[in-house]
Design a protein around this motif. Structure first.
Motif, mmCIF file in Angstrom:
data_model
loop_
_atom_site.group_PDB
_atom_site.id
_atom_site.type_symbol
_atom_site.label_atom_id
_atom_site.label_comp_id
_atom_site.label_asym_id
_atom_site.label_seq_id
_atom_site.Cartn_x
_atom_site.Cartn_y
_atom_site.Cartn_z
ATOM 1 N N GLU A 42 46.052 51.109 40.028
ATOM 2 C CA GLU A 42 44.830 51.744 40.511
ATOM 3 C C GLU A 42 43.586 50.885 40.374
ATOM 4 O OE1 GLU A 42 42.109 55.730 39.578
ATOM 5 O OE2 GLU A 42 43.844 55.238 38.336
ATOM 6 N N THR A 43 43.405 50.230 39.234
ATOM 7 C CA THR A 43 42.157 49.502 38.995
ATOM 8 C C THR A 43 42.285 48.007 39.262
ATOM 9 O OG1 THR A 43 42.664 49.229 36.634
ATOM 10 C CG2 THR A 43 41.432 51.205 37.285
ATOM 11 N N ALA A 44 43.363 47.603 39.922
ATOM 12 C CA ALA A 44 43.532 46.192 40.271
ATOM 13 C C ALA A 44 42.478 45.776 41.299
ATOM 14 C CB ALA A 44 44.928 45.945 40.825
ATOM 15 N N ILE A 45 41.998 44.537 41.160
ATOM 16 C CA ILE A 45 41.032 43.965 42.107
ATOM 17 C C ILE A 45 41.617 42.650 42.615
ATOM 18 C CG2 ILE A 45 38.697 43.085 42.425
ATOM 19 C CD1 ILE A 45 37.819 44.869 40.111
ATOM 20 N N ILE A 46 41.728 42.530 43.926
ATOM 21 C CA ILE A 46 42.335 41.347 44.541
ATOM 22 C C ILE A 46 41.324 40.712 45.479
ATOM 23 C CG2 ILE A 46 44.205 40.525 46.033
ATOM 24 C CD1 ILE A 46 45.899 42.845 45.012
ATOM 25 N N GLY A 47 41.083 39.424 45.310
ATOM 26 C CA GLY A 47 40.109 38.711 46.130
ATOM 27 C C GLY A 47 40.664 38.319 47.486
ATOM 28 N N THR A 87 48.652 48.086 30.574
ATOM 29 C CA THR A 87 49.325 48.036 29.274
ATOM 30 C C THR A 87 48.926 49.196 28.374
ATOM 31 O OG1 THR A 87 47.580 46.565 28.467
ATOM 32 C CG2 THR A 87 49.579 45.531 29.313
ATOM 33 N N SER A 88 48.139 50.134 28.892
ATOM 34 C CA SER A 88 47.722 51.271 28.083
ATOM 35 C C SER A 88 47.570 52.500 28.959
ATOM 36 C CB SER A 88 46.391 50.977 27.373
ATOM 37 O OG SER A 88 45.327 50.951 28.320
ATOM 38 N N TRP A 89 47.444 53.657 28.309
ATOM 39 C CA TRP A 89 47.273 54.921 29.025
ATOM 40 C C TRP A 89 45.826 55.381 29.030
ATOM 41 C CZ3 TRP A 89 51.971 57.700 26.309
ATOM 42 C CH2 TRP A 89 53.163 57.142 26.819
ATOM 43 N N THR A 90 44.922 54.529 28.568
ATOM 44 C CA THR A 90 43.524 54.918 28.511
ATOM 45 C C THR A 90 42.888 54.842 29.896
ATOM 46 O OG1 THR A 90 42.846 52.654 28.024
ATOM 47 C CG2 THR A 90 43.312 54.098 26.154
ATOM 48 N N LYS A 91 41.832 55.615 30.087
ATOM 49 C CA LYS A 91 41.098 55.574 31.343
ATOM 50 C C LYS A 91 40.295 54.275 31.438
ATOM 51 C CE LYS A 91 42.204 59.764 32.795
ATOM 52 N NZ LYS A 91 42.953 60.001 34.066
ATOM 53 N N GLY A 92 39.767 53.997 32.625
ATOM 54 C CA GLY A 92 38.964 52.794 32.824
ATOM 55 C C GLY A 92 39.807 51.653 33.364
ATOM 56 N N ARG A 93 39.215 50.491 33.372
ATOM 57 C CA ARG A 93 39.904 49.327 33.935
ATOM 58 C C ARG A 93 41.084 48.933 33.058
ATOM 59 N NH1 ARG A 93 39.202 43.577 33.426
ATOM 60 N NH2 ARG A 93 40.048 42.535 35.269
ATOM 61 N N ARG A 94 42.249 48.906 33.644
ATOM 62 C CA ARG A 94 43.461 48.591 32.890
ATOM 63 C C ARG A 94 44.438 47.707 33.672
ATOM 64 N NH1 ARG A 94 43.332 53.609 34.861
ATOM 65 N NH2 ARG A 94 45.159 54.429 35.986
ATOM 66 N N HIS A 95 44.011 47.217 34.840
ATOM 67 C CA HIS A 95 44.871 46.380 35.664
ATOM 68 C C HIS A 95 44.197 45.030 35.934
ATOM 69 C CE1 HIS A 95 46.239 50.556 36.675
ATOM 70 N NE2 HIS A 95 47.410 49.967 36.511
ATOM 71 N N PRO A 96 44.957 44.048 36.405
ATOM 72 C CA PRO A 96 44.420 42.690 36.546
ATOM 73 C C PRO A 96 43.418 42.535 37.696
ATOM 74 C CG PRO A 96 46.825 42.694 36.436
ATOM 75 C CD PRO A 96 46.398 44.104 36.655
ATOM 76 N N THR A 97 42.651 41.456 37.598
ATOM 77 C CA THR A 97 41.777 40.991 38.672
ATOM 78 C C THR A 97 42.274 39.629 39.128
ATOM 79 O OG1 THR A 97 39.814 42.162 37.871
ATOM 80 C CG2 THR A 97 39.441 40.255 39.287
ATOM 81 N N LEU A 98 42.550 39.496 40.428
ATOM 82 C CA LEU A 98 42.978 38.219 40.998
ATOM 83 C C LEU A 98 41.841 37.678 41.846
ATOM 84 C CD1 LEU A 98 46.569 39.194 42.270
ATOM 85 C CD2 LEU A 98 45.850 38.548 39.955
ATOM 86 N N GLU A 99 41.341 36.519 41.484
ATOM 87 C CA GLU A 99 40.257 35.922 42.260
ATOM 88 C C GLU A 99 40.808 35.230 43.512
ATOM 89 O OE1 GLU A 99 38.011 33.500 39.549
ATOM 90 O OE2 GLU A 99 37.119 35.250 38.545
ATOM 91 N N ASP A 100 39.919 34.684 44.328
ATOM 92 C CA ASP A 100 40.302 34.143 45.639
ATOM 93 C C ASP A 100 41.362 33.043 45.528
ATOM 94 O OD1 ASP A 100 38.332 35.810 46.529
ATOM 95 O OD2 ASP A 100 36.891 34.226 47.018
ATOM 96 N N GLY A 101 42.319 33.092 46.458
ATOM 97 C CA GLY A 101 43.295 32.014 46.592
ATOM 98 C C GLY A 101 44.421 31.998 45.587
ATOM 99 N N VAL A 102 44.588 33.048 44.803
ATOM 100 C CA VAL A 102 45.660 33.093 43.801
ATOM 101 C C VAL A 102 47.019 33.219 44.497
ATOM 102 C CG1 VAL A 102 46.673 34.516 41.968
ATOM 103 C CG2 VAL A 102 44.222 34.011 41.962
ATOM 104 N N VAL A 103 48.037 32.552 43.934
ATOM 105 C CA VAL A 103 49.415 32.665 44.417
ATOM 106 C C VAL A 103 50.284 33.120 43.248
ATOM 107 C CG1 VAL A 103 51.389 31.458 45.414
ATOM 108 C CG2 VAL A 103 49.074 30.828 46.109
#
Length: 250
Positions: free
Chosen positions: A90-95, A109-125
């Motif tokens: 849900e909270t993943a951000i992909i560039g 990795t947790s059940w807490t609310k808020g940001r809990r997923h990865p952010t991938l910046e531009d050009g990631v493979v």
């Protein structure tokens, strides 16, 4: 809408040599279908139509095998190759210009609310089967090898492999990556300590190519200093057939 669609199709041709026609990409690529349906589900999610957004996401998973939560934020020219088993939280951000392969998880990795997923910046493979877990950031143009398990930030422009993932930062490894790119083949998914004899053979080939290039450069420099011109003789040199390397890998 149509300009974004054309952009998505063009990005497939840029990153998948198997793509033949725009019609084939539009009708036969589940990664493209999943992204298109996500745009609809994400718009519904933003309009507070949460159940409907989840339902569209559920349909997308049913038809494509790719699960993208409608709350995830995805940039332009996002390409999912093959796609089966991809999960994006849900909270993943992909560039922009990000590429991921089948079996990849952008999870929490947790059940807490808020940001809990990865952010991938531009050009990631991200290679097949990699698990990227937690509210971490993968820097621009970074590469994650197949089956890597990443739980810490990855700096921009680096390559991470293994479980737990480690950064390939030795000079020899960087030279190997550069030579692999010149040959049309990327060895980023191969871990230096793995027991696969084919992987070891490829690493040995790339290391030898780097050393051979270095020696040739030294010889050419000495010949040039001696007044010998070899431009015509070298016009057809340095040709490497990446299809041959792909053939022996297969």
């Amino acid at each position: 809408m149509f300009s974004r669609l054309r952009e998505d199709i063009r990005s497939v041709f840029d990153r998948d040599p198997a793509a033949r026609t725009s019609w084939e990409v539009l009708t036969c690529y589940p990664g493209v279908h999943a992204v298109l349906m996500h745009r609809l589900s994400h718009w519904l999610w933003g309009c507070q139509l949460r159940w409907l957004g989840r339902f569209v996401s559920h349909l997308a998973r049913f038809f494509t095998g790719i699960e993208i939560h409608p709350g995830a934020t995805i940039g332009r020219r996002f390409f999912i190759d093959h796609g089966m088993g991809v999960v994006i939280g849900e909270t993943a951000i992909i560039g922009d210009d990000v590429t991921i392969y089948h079996g990849v998880t952008l999870g929490g990795t947790s059940w807490t609310k808020g940001r809990r997923h990865p952010t991938l910046e531009d050009g990631v493979v991200i290679g097949a089967g990699a698990q990227v877990l937690g509210p971490i950031t993968v820097g621009a143009r970074a590469k994650l090898g197949s089956n890597a398990v990443v739980v810490k930030d990855v700096p921009a422009g680096t390559t991470a492999v293994g479980n737990p993932a480690r950064i390939i930062d030795t000079e020899q490894a960087q030279k190997r990556e550069e030579k692999a790119g010149q040959m049309g083949f990327s060895a980023y998914a191969l871990a230096g300590k793995q027991d696969d004899p084919l992987a070891k053979a490829i690493h040995g080939l790339l290391d030898h190519a780097v050393e051979t290039d270095r020696r040739i450069d030294v010889l050419l420099k000495k010949l040039e200093d001696s007044g010998v011109c070899l431009e015509d003789e070298l016009a057809t040199a340095d040709k490497f057939d990446p299809k041959y390397l792909s053939k022996i890998v297969d």
